[in-house]
Motif scaffolding. Structure first.
Motif, PDB file in Angstrom:
ATOM      1  N   HIS A   9      47.322  22.888  45.084  1.00  0.00           N
ATOM      2  CA  HIS A   9      47.798  23.838  46.079  1.00  0.00           C
ATOM      3  C   HIS A   9      47.474  25.234  45.574  1.00  0.00           C
ATOM      4  N   MET A  15      48.298  28.829  45.383  1.00  0.00           N
ATOM      5  CA  MET A  15      49.421  29.715  45.677  1.00  0.00           C
ATOM      6  C   MET A  15      48.932  31.121  45.959  1.00  0.00           C
ATOM      7  N   ILE A  65      46.087  31.438  41.358  1.00  0.00           N
ATOM      8  CA  ILE A  65      47.289  30.795  40.850  1.00  0.00           C
ATOM      9  C   ILE A  65      47.425  29.469  41.583  1.00  0.00           C
ATOM     10  N   ASP A  79      49.165  25.469  42.062  1.00  0.00           N
ATOM     11  CA  ASP A  79      50.274  24.549  41.829  1.00  0.00           C
ATOM     12  C   ASP A  79      49.651  23.195  41.508  1.00  0.00           C
TER      13      ASP A  79
END
Lengths: 682, 93
Positions: free
Chosen positions: B48, B50, B58, B60
């Motif tokens: 994911h 972010m 960034i 996940d």
């Protein structure tokens, strides 16, 4: 032989917190042999049993690709701790279990401690500890190390006489369901190697209990993997297969034992904060503001424009008073003019005192740094600065130490400890001394003030800039020559933001003070005596004995060194002596000049070193410039030198830095002086 | 969850904020590959995003947040999971 336990886990899993909880302040910090990786050893608090506990570096895997990983792996295989305690972060089980599987594959007796259970609860995660234990085939204990919850129970399991005996008794239910498949602790009559071959390896040579020497190995039920047993590294294909097998096993275990309270990709409060703090445009200004505030609290004379000194300056004043008080007290004991008086007052107290006077500011800086690390901001700072520093071959984590170098090289080098990559750390340690520290500022102030009163600010700025330029070019050079092909792209975990924990802050601060004071008491103590001896003794009228500085051995050395500085425009002994004493502390350069040029009774008052005095000594505007450049770059001071030695754990690296910086200083000053002369400046 | 369609074959470097991707290939080798492996950036892993900007990404991954620079992201070939399914969220294994 006392029992020995090893503590292992991912960074941010709470390893340090548990280690502190288990050992209190009875820890010994050193280095692993031959590398700069920190080794912490402690003794258990009585209530947790009787054992030595070794804190292994925070790592994500045991594959032998980084020094930290190699250190941990060979410690477990060669030293064979009685039990390995593997700390797993409850809110991050799936990723953390990757390391767990790798430890378990070694066959070592181990206990898995699921830490931060309180946080997991808050997140709404549900972890079935018994099921997890059953699926892994390893004892699993839930703890919350910060609050000390579950730690007694954990250590009871760890310390159970013959941990794996305990597991054996419970074989029928809890830990030992897969007995037929994976075997068990072998019997006395059994040959360990044979047992491993029969029960813990497959046809392709894979195993899940590498070390045969453990009579009672663990009962790990994970997949068998390729292990390098003959020193030959695994092939890339084998490593990939291993990783895939582990993750497949972990995914299966987690799916049956863990229910997450939040869906993947859902924004939590940390993510919301990160939208601002790591914002592509706002991130850097915010970081700089935080840094400014930190420096302001440490170095400002006018705290928050209130007209009061900042905590750092205030504490430094107290420390200076303390040193002065000790010095006065000692003066009453010794007779002025004797060598004993000189040794104690001018040598030891002046030298060690000068170094100790930095301690309060170092503490304040370290307080902030530890705080920022503790709340989780440091990894964000590394991330937002990374792109900028990458251009110069540095990683984002180098930024902070470099910036701190403008204050003082000593804490700056100590801050390099947070860098996990050994090469990045060594590189940064090498570069930090080129950042112009606060103690060098008086040299520029005095010289620029005397010769370039109209443009003193530009000269100052130019000096700082020259330092940065040399650091950048040196970084590029070292990347090309020494750390070839060692570009470490940034992958960094962003831990959840946490409230600071003052207990760990206090411990970290105490450690810093202890380190610093022990250094002041040893290497700096000796160096102060040596420098004092050379500056106070020489061939006087009555033969060898105590003399004024003009006749001292130092003056002789200065005269001998002077020709070395001739091409730089300041080939006279006084300049050479000033530079030599600058090794004690950079402030001493101006102080020594004051003494040698006999300005005022105090001598050290920089303001009295006017253009006239300096010109009489032999300086011209151009040679003052080259002198400034030389002072900026040559040798770090002895406190920085000692710190570099300690932090790099290498005399070779320390001397390389010292030698290189003298060479660069000479060349740069040569270019300034001779280039200026060619352009007709004088 | 089934893959509802490959929108394009791309690297993670061009992923956008809020997107959900699956790693299909990794071009890193040696030390760099081992590091990606140990942090969970392996083939088949769902990611994911972010946040994604010129500064880096960034991600996940398995519930933890990883910041990676563009150089790392370029080594990972991904396929995007269909947008509305990804946004509905909560269907993860």
């Amino acid at each position: 032989m006392p029992r020995s336990y090893a503590l292992i886990g991912n960074p941010n899993a709470g390893k340090t917190t548990l280690f502190n909880e288990l050992t209190g302040t009875s820890q010994h910090v050193g280095n692993w042999p031959g590398v700069t990786v920190e080794k912490k050893v402690g003794h258990l608090h009585g209530k947790y049993g009787e054992a030595e506990i070794i804190d292994l570096p925070g790592i994500y895997s045991l594959s032998p690709h980084s020094i930290e990983e190699r250190v941990s792996r060979s410690f477990i295989i060669d030293e064979k701790p009685d039990v390995v305690i593997d700390i797993v972060e409850a809110t991050n089980i799936e990723r953390n279990l990757f390391l767990t599987t790798q430890i378990a594959e070694l066959g070592v007796p181990m206990v898995v401690a699921i830490n931060m259970m309180d946080e997991a609860e808050r997140e709404g995660d549900i972890i079935d500890i018994d099921e997890l234990s059953l699926q892994l085939g390893l004892p699993v204990m839930p703890i919350t190390a910060v609050k000390g919850e579950g730690v007694i129970e954990l250590m009871e399991v760890v310390g159970a006489s013959g941990l794996m005996d305990l597991v054996e008794e419970e074989a029928s239910h809890l830990y030992h369901d897969g007995e037929d498949e994976h075997g068990h602790g072998f019997h006395d009559s059994e040959d360990p190697d044979e047992h491993r071959r029969d029960h813990h390896s497959d046809a392709e040579g894979r195993t899940n209990a590498l070390i045969a020497e453990y009579k009672y190995h663990n009962h790990y039920k994970g997949p068998m993997v390729f292990q390098s047993t003959d020193g030959q590294p695994l092939t890339e294909k084998q490593e990939t297969e291993n990783a895939e097998a582990r993750y497949a096993f972990i995914a299966q275990v987690v799916s049956s034992c863990v229910v997450k309270g939040h869906a993947a990709g859902e924004q939590n409060s940390s993510d919301k904060l990160d939208r601002v703090l790591t914002h592509p445009a706002l991130g850097i200004p915010i970081f700089l503001a935080v840094m400014w505030f930190m420096f302001h609290c440490t170095f400002s004379e006018d705290f928050l424009w209130l007209g009061i000194p900042s905590p750092g300056v205030w504490l430094q004043g107290l420390m200076e008073q303390l040193v002065a008080w000790v010095s006065t007290g000692a003066q009453a004991v010794f007779v002025d003019g004797t060598w004993a008086y000189g040794l104690v007052i001018d040598g030891v107290i002046a030298g060690v005192g000068a170094v100790l006077s930095f301690l309060p500011q170092i503490c304040v800086l370290f307080f902030f740094l530890t705080l920022l690390e503790d709340v989780g901001y440091m990894s964000r700072a590394a991330f937002i600065m990374d792109r900028l520093l990458r251009v110069f071959g540095l990683s984002g984590k180098s930024f902070l130490p470099m910036l701190m170098g403008f204050g003082c090289s000593v804490p700056a080098m100590m801050a390099c400890r947070t860098m996990e990559n050994e090469n990045d750390r060594k590189l940064t340690l090498f570069l930090v001394p080129f950042m112009s520290c606060g103690a060098r500022a008086p040299i520029f102030l005095v010289m620029a003030g005397a010769f370039f009163p109209e443009h003193a600010d530009w000269v100052m700025f130019g000096m700082y800039f020259a330092g940065i330029l040399v650091a950048v070019l040196t970084g590029l050079l070292l990347k090309k020559l020494v750390f070839k092909g060692e570009t470490t792209p940034l992958i960094i975990e962003l831990p959840k933001y946490r409230a600071p924990r003052f207990k760990s802050l206090g411990l970290a601060l105490w450690k810093t003070v202890k380190d610093y004071v022990s250094r002041a008491g040893t290497i700096i103590f000796v160096m102060s005596i040596v420098i004092w001896f050379f500056s106070s003794f020489g061939m006087g009228e009555g033969g060898f004995g105590m003399v004024g500085m003009e006749e001292s051995l130092l003056a002789v050395a200065g005269t001998a060194l002077a020709p070395f500085f001739s091409p730089l425009g300041f080939g006279f002994w006084t300049a050479a002596v000033a530079l030599i004493t600058g090794f004690v502390a950079k402030e001493a350069v101006i102080g020594t000049m004051g003494v040698l040029y006999k300005v005022g009774e105090e001598g050290a008052e920089g303001g009295a070193l006017s253009q006239g005095v300096l010109a009489q000594a032999g300086f011209t505007p151009l040679s003052s410039l080259s002198f400034m450049v030389f002072s900026l770059l040559y040798l770090p001071c002895m406190a920085a030198f000692a710190t570099l030695r300690r932090e790099s754990n290498s005399w070779k690296w320390t001397f390389a830095q010292a030698g290189y910086s003298v060479a660069v200083a000479w060349v740069m000053a040569f270019i300034v002086y001779q280039g200026g002369a060619l352009l007709g400046l004088a | 969850m089934t893959y509802l369609g490959v929108i394009s074959n791309m690297t993670l470097a061009s992923a956008r904020t809020g997107g959900v991707y699956t790693i299909t290939a990794c071009s890193a080798t040696g030390k760099a590959r081992a590091r990606l492996d140990s942090l969970g950036l392996v083939v088949g892993q769902r990611v994911h995003v972010m946040s994604s900007s010129f500064a880096g990404l960034i991600l996940d991954i398995k519930g933890s947040r990883l910041a990676v620079c563009k150089d790392v992201a370029k080594q990972l070939t991904v396929m995007q999971l269909q947008k509305d399914v990804a946004e509905a969220g909560g269907v993860d294994a």
